[in-house]
Design a protein around this motif. Structure first.
Motif, PDB file in Angstrom:
ATOM      1  N   PRO A  68       0.829  -1.220   0.000  1.00 10.81           N
ATOM      2  CA  PRO A  68       0.000   0.000   0.000  1.00 10.81           C
ATOM      3  C   PRO A  68       0.852   1.254   0.000  1.00 10.81           C
ATOM      4  CG  PRO A  68      -0.887  -1.607   1.542  1.00 10.81           C
ATOM      5  CD  PRO A  68       0.429  -2.161   1.064  1.00 10.81           C
ATOM      6  N   TYR A  69       0.429   2.210  -0.797  1.00 16.64           N
ATOM      7  CA  TYR A  69       1.198   3.442  -1.012  1.00 16.64           C
ATOM      8  C   TYR A  69       1.590   4.102   0.303  1.00 16.64           C
ATOM      9  CZ  TYR A  69       2.266   7.872  -3.445  1.00 16.64           C
ATOM     10  OH  TYR A  69       2.882   8.986  -3.949  1.00 16.64           O
ATOM     11  N   HIS A  70       0.633   4.209   1.223  1.00 17.71           N
ATOM     12  CA  HIS A  70       0.887   4.930   2.466  1.00 17.71           C
ATOM     13  C   HIS A  70       1.756   4.135   3.436  1.00 17.71           C
ATOM     14  CE1 HIS A  70      -2.559   2.355   3.320  1.00 17.71           C
ATOM     15  NE2 HIS A  70      -2.273   2.461   4.603  1.00 17.71           N
ATOM     16  N   GLN A  71       2.000   2.848   3.132  1.00 14.19           N
ATOM     17  CA  GLN A  71       2.831   2.030   4.015  1.00 14.19           C
ATOM     18  C   GLN A  71       4.276   1.894   3.527  1.00 14.19           C
ATOM     19  OE1 GLN A  71       0.977  -1.744   4.840  1.00 14.19           O
ATOM     20  NE2 GLN A  71      -0.946  -0.809   5.524  1.00 14.19           N
ATOM     21  N   VAL A  72       4.567   2.413   2.341  1.00 13.16           N
ATOM     22  CA  VAL A  72       5.929   2.336   1.822  1.00 13.16           C
ATOM     23  C   VAL A  72       6.847   3.189   2.701  1.00 13.16           C
ATOM     24  CG1 VAL A  72       7.437   2.872  -0.127  1.00 13.16           C
ATOM     25  CG2 VAL A  72       5.160   1.917  -0.544  1.00 13.16           C
ATOM     26  N   HIS A  73       7.947   2.587   3.124  1.00 11.89           N
ATOM     27  CA  HIS A  73       8.847   3.274   4.049  1.00 11.89           C
ATOM     28  C   HIS A  73      10.267   3.226   3.521  1.00 11.89           C
ATOM     29  CE1 HIS A  73      10.223   4.856   7.912  1.00 11.89           C
ATOM     30  NE2 HIS A  73      11.208   3.980   7.854  1.00 11.89           N
ATOM     31  N   PHE A  74      10.946   4.377   3.580  1.00  9.65           N
ATOM     32  CA  PHE A  74      12.335   4.459   3.132  1.00  9.65           C
ATOM     33  C   PHE A  74      13.241   4.813   4.295  1.00  9.65           C
ATOM     34  CE2 PHE A  74       9.766   5.677  -0.575  1.00  9.65           C
ATOM     35  CZ  PHE A  74      10.220   4.767  -1.509  1.00  9.65           C
ATOM     36  N   GLU A  75      14.464   4.302   4.227  1.00  5.73           N
ATOM     37  CA  GLU A  75      15.518   4.745   5.124  1.00  5.73           C
ATOM     38  C   GLU A  75      16.733   5.068   4.265  1.00  5.73           C
ATOM     39  OE1 GLU A  75      16.305   2.322   8.510  1.00  5.73           O
ATOM     40  OE2 GLU A  75      14.199   2.235   9.124  1.00  5.73           O
ATOM     41  N   ARG A  76      17.782   5.580   4.894  1.00 10.64           N
ATOM     42  CA  ARG A  76      18.991   5.952   4.160  1.00 10.64           C
ATOM     43  C   ARG A  76      20.175   5.168   4.688  1.00 10.64           C
ATOM     44  NH1 ARG A  76      18.732  10.836   1.091  1.00 10.64           N
ATOM     45  NH2 ARG A  76      16.626  11.717   1.159  1.00 10.64           N
ATOM     46  N   ASP A  77      21.058   4.797   3.762  1.00 12.93           N
ATOM     47  CA  ASP A  77      22.252   4.080   4.175  1.00 12.93           C
ATOM     48  C   ASP A  77      23.317   5.079   4.639  1.00 12.93           C
ATOM     49  OD1 ASP A  77      23.433   5.168   1.906  1.00 12.93           O
ATOM     50  OD2 ASP A  77      23.276   3.331   0.726  1.00 12.93           O
ATOM     51  N   ALA A  78      24.502   4.583   4.918  1.00  9.29           N
ATOM     52  CA  ALA A  78      25.554   5.429   5.483  1.00  9.29           C
ATOM     53  C   ALA A  78      25.957   6.561   4.549  1.00  9.29           C
ATOM     54  CB  ALA A  78      26.777   4.570   5.823  1.00  9.29           C
ATOM     55  N   ARG A  79      25.691   6.389   3.248  1.00  9.92           N
ATOM     56  CA  ARG A  79      26.038   7.422   2.275  1.00  9.92           C
ATOM     57  C   ARG A  79      24.878   8.381   2.011  1.00  9.92           C
ATOM     58  NH1 ARG A  79      27.676   2.562   0.331  1.00  9.92           N
ATOM     59  NH2 ARG A  79      25.871   2.479  -1.051  1.00  9.92           N
ATOM     60  N   GLY A  80      23.767   8.169   2.729  1.00 10.40           N
ATOM     61  CA  GLY A  80      22.615   9.038   2.541  1.00 10.40           C
ATOM     62  C   GLY A  80      21.722   8.618   1.390  1.00 10.40           C
ATOM     63  N   LYS A  81      21.952   7.453   0.812  1.00 16.88           N
ATOM     64  CA  LYS A  81      21.167   6.972  -0.334  1.00 16.88           C
ATOM     65  C   LYS A  81      19.882   6.302   0.152  1.00 16.88           C
ATOM     66  CE  LYS A  81      21.671   4.194  -4.540  1.00 16.88           C
ATOM     67  NZ  LYS A  81      22.586   3.317  -5.302  1.00 16.88           N
ATOM     68  N   PRO A  82      18.714   6.727  -0.341  1.00 21.04           N
ATOM     69  CA  PRO A  82      17.460   6.116   0.114  1.00 21.04           C
ATOM     70  C   PRO A  82      17.334   4.664  -0.345  1.00 21.04           C
ATOM     71  CG  PRO A  82      17.063   8.206  -1.024  1.00 21.04           C
ATOM     72  CD  PRO A  82      18.478   7.802  -1.308  1.00 21.04           C
ATOM     73  N   TYR A  83      16.738   3.835   0.489  1.00 22.23           N
ATOM     74  CA  TYR A  83      16.390   2.478   0.090  1.00 22.23           C
ATOM     75  C   TYR A  83      15.079   2.095   0.765  1.00 22.23           C
ATOM     76  CZ  TYR A  83      18.315   0.960   4.633  1.00 22.23           C
ATOM     77  OH  TYR A  83      18.575   0.800   5.973  1.00 22.23           O
ATOM     78  N   TRP A  84      14.379   1.165   0.140  1.00 20.64           N
ATOM     79  CA  TRP A  84      13.073   0.732   0.625  1.00 20.64           C
ATOM     80  C   TRP A  84      13.245  -0.326   1.711  1.00 20.64           C
ATOM     81  CZ3 TRP A  84      10.205  -3.760  -1.957  1.00 20.64           C
ATOM     82  CH2 TRP A  84       8.970  -3.991  -1.316  1.00 20.64           C
ATOM     83  N   VAL A  85      12.514  -0.166   2.790  1.00 27.97           N
ATOM     84  CA  VAL A  85      12.504  -1.138   3.874  1.00 27.97           C
ATOM     85  C   VAL A  85      11.174  -1.879   3.828  1.00 27.97           C
ATOM     86  CG1 VAL A  85      12.669  -1.520   6.353  1.00 27.97           C
ATOM     87  CG2 VAL A  85      13.956   0.339   5.297  1.00 27.97           C
ATOM     88  N   GLN A  86      11.236  -3.183   3.545  1.00 22.29           N
ATOM     89  CA  GLN A  86      10.009  -3.970   3.507  1.00 22.29           C
ATOM     90  C   GLN A  86       9.461  -4.172   4.910  1.00 22.29           C
ATOM     91  OE1 GLN A  86       9.887  -7.353   0.600  1.00 22.29           O
ATOM     92  NE2 GLN A  86      12.093  -7.081   0.717  1.00 22.29           N
ATOM     93  N   GLN A  87       8.160  -4.287   5.001  1.00 17.33           N
ATOM     94  CA  GLN A  87       7.542  -4.550   6.295  1.00 17.33           C
ATOM     95  C   GLN A  87       8.014  -5.905   6.803  1.00 17.33           C
ATOM     96  OE1 GLN A  87       3.283  -4.226   5.983  1.00 17.33           O
ATOM     97  NE2 GLN A  87       3.353  -2.029   6.316  1.00 17.33           N
ATOM     98  N   GLY A  88       8.367  -5.941   8.084  1.00 17.34           N
ATOM     99  CA  GLY A  88       8.800  -7.183   8.698  1.00 17.34           C
ATOM    100  C   GLY A  88      10.288  -7.426   8.614  1.00 17.34           C
ATOM    101  N   GLN A  89      11.014  -6.528   7.943  1.00 18.77           N
ATOM    102  CA  GLN A  89      12.460  -6.698   7.886  1.00 18.77           C
ATOM    103  C   GLN A  89      13.106  -6.304   9.199  1.00 18.77           C
ATOM    104  OE1 GLN A  89      13.541  -4.303   4.443  1.00 18.77           O
ATOM    105  NE2 GLN A  89      14.438  -6.135   3.540  1.00 18.77           N
ATOM    106  N   GLY A  90      14.045  -7.087   9.620  1.00 17.35           N
ATOM    107  CA  GLY A  90      14.845  -6.723  10.778  1.00 17.35           C
ATOM    108  C   GLY A  90      16.013  -5.860  10.360  1.00 17.35           C
ATOM    109  N   GLU A  91      16.717  -5.317  11.326  1.00 20.52           N
ATOM    110  CA  GLU A  91      17.833  -4.422  11.030  1.00 20.52           C
ATOM    111  C   GLU A  91      18.871  -5.090  10.145  1.00 20.52           C
ATOM    112  OE1 GLU A  91      19.832  -0.929  10.943  1.00 20.52           O
ATOM    113  OE2 GLU A  91      17.903  -1.257  11.964  1.00 20.52           O
ATOM    114  N   GLY A  92      19.136  -6.367  10.411  1.00 22.49           N
ATOM    115  CA  GLY A  92      20.152  -7.057   9.632  1.00 22.49           C
ATOM    116  C   GLY A  92      19.671  -7.542   8.283  1.00 22.49           C
ATOM    117  N   GLN A  93      18.381  -7.335   7.966  1.00 21.43           N
ATOM    118  CA  GLN A  93      17.830  -7.843   6.716  1.00 21.43           C
ATOM    119  C   GLN A  93      17.611  -6.749   5.682  1.00 21.43           C
ATOM    120  OE1 GLN A  93      14.399  -9.616   8.838  1.00 21.43           O
ATOM    121  NE2 GLN A  93      14.948 -11.498   7.783  1.00 21.43           N
TER     122      GLN A  93
END
Length: 299
Positions: A68-93
């Motif tokens: 769902p559009y409103h559930q899409v979540h992004f974070e940034r890596d150490a270089r500031g590059k956005p990436y998608w975080v899937q629901q249910g992913q742990g930090e190491g995943q």
């Protein structure tokens, strides 16, 4: 090399003058930390470019993944590059760039904002995509000849020989320069290392089967050598979006299943999947403040 479904979207900011309700809707979609980043821009042009980039990313992930559009979540890596975080992913995943067989990249310059994205299969080897757009103009304080003299060290002798061909007038030289710079940017953006690599050792042989024109864009025969070694795991597209803008896409360990042009999308296309929410006073106040930002002076 496996073929993948490729998305190429472009947004022309010159066709959109945001109203307060439109801006409020768009800002309510992005994450709070992104709002903080956007407000740091001095000019409204940069604010809107970055905002549209965030919306393009959200639409791409939602369309490809079904999330769902409103559930899409992004974070940034150490270089500031956005990436998608899937629901249910742990930090190491959290897999940066190719999570769930998706890779995407955004670029903007002038009035254009681009997204290039690749969707593959979960069992594919690691693949990635980078894109860049350049305005084919030079507005520096120095002469073009002096600018070229200062920039020549960023190009291989073979590249510079093509850029400075005697039969090229200044306009053709500038176009050749921007084509090569765009390719280099797209390549290093996929690597994620920024302009810290030795650009002179990254040598492109541009596609010369046809002139780079809108009618034949994209060109797909460009090749790359790094330190003299052919980089056969890479594939490139060169696009001419208008007589003012060229773009490049770098594909690593993947091939697009077609060689389509960029599709220009409207603002409505970017928010059609979002849930309309009641106006939030803090978001309205934020947008009113953003609309007070000055515009860049375009020559």
């Amino acid at each position: 090399m496996n073929k993948h479904i490729c998305t190429r979207w472009a947004f022309d900011l010159s066709t959109w003058t945001p109203t307060l309700p439109q801006l409020t809707h768009a800002v309510s979609v992005i994450q709070p930390e992104e709002r903080t980043r956007l407000m740091k821009f001095h000019f409204i042009d940069d604010f809107l470019s970055s905002l549209i980039g965030r919306l393009l990313m959200r639409k791409f992930v939602s369309t490809c993944s079904g999330e769902p559009y409103h559930q899409v979540h992004f974070e940034r890596d150490a270089r500031g590059k956005p990436y998608w975080v899937q629901q249910g992913q742990g930090e190491g995943q959290k897999l940066k760039g190719t999570t769930n067989a998706l890779s995407f990249n955004v670029s903007h310059q002038g009035s254009l904002v681009l997204l290039a994205g690749i969707r593959g299969n979960k069992d594919d080897p690691e693949f990635g995509i980078g894109t860049d757009v350049m305005k084919i103009e030079y507005n520096g304080g120095k002469s073009l000849a002096e600018f070229f003299r200062l920039m020549q060290s960023k190009f291989s002798p073979q590249e510079w020989s093509y850029i400075g061909r005697p039969q090229h007038n200044e306009g053709a030289q500038l176009k050749a320069f921007m084509r090569h710079w765009c390719l280099k940017e797209a390549y290093v953006k996929e690597l994620g290392v920024g302009i810290t690599v030795d650009l002179q050792k990254i040598s492109f042989a541009v596609d010369t089967t046809h002139p780079l024109e809108e009618a034949v864009s994209p060109l797909c025969a460009t090749t790359l050598r790094c330190n003299g070694t052919p980089m056969t795991q890479w594939h490139f597209e060169e696009h001419l979006l208008s007589h003012k803008y060229c773009a490049a896409i770098a594909f690593r360990n993947c091939l697009p299943h077609d060689n389509a042009k960029f599709e220009f999308v409207r603002f409505e296309d970017l928010i059609e999947q979002s849930k309309a929410s009641a106006e939030q006073p803090d978001v309205v106040a934020y947008c009113k403040q953003a609309l007070l930002k000055p515009q860049k002076r375009h020559s």
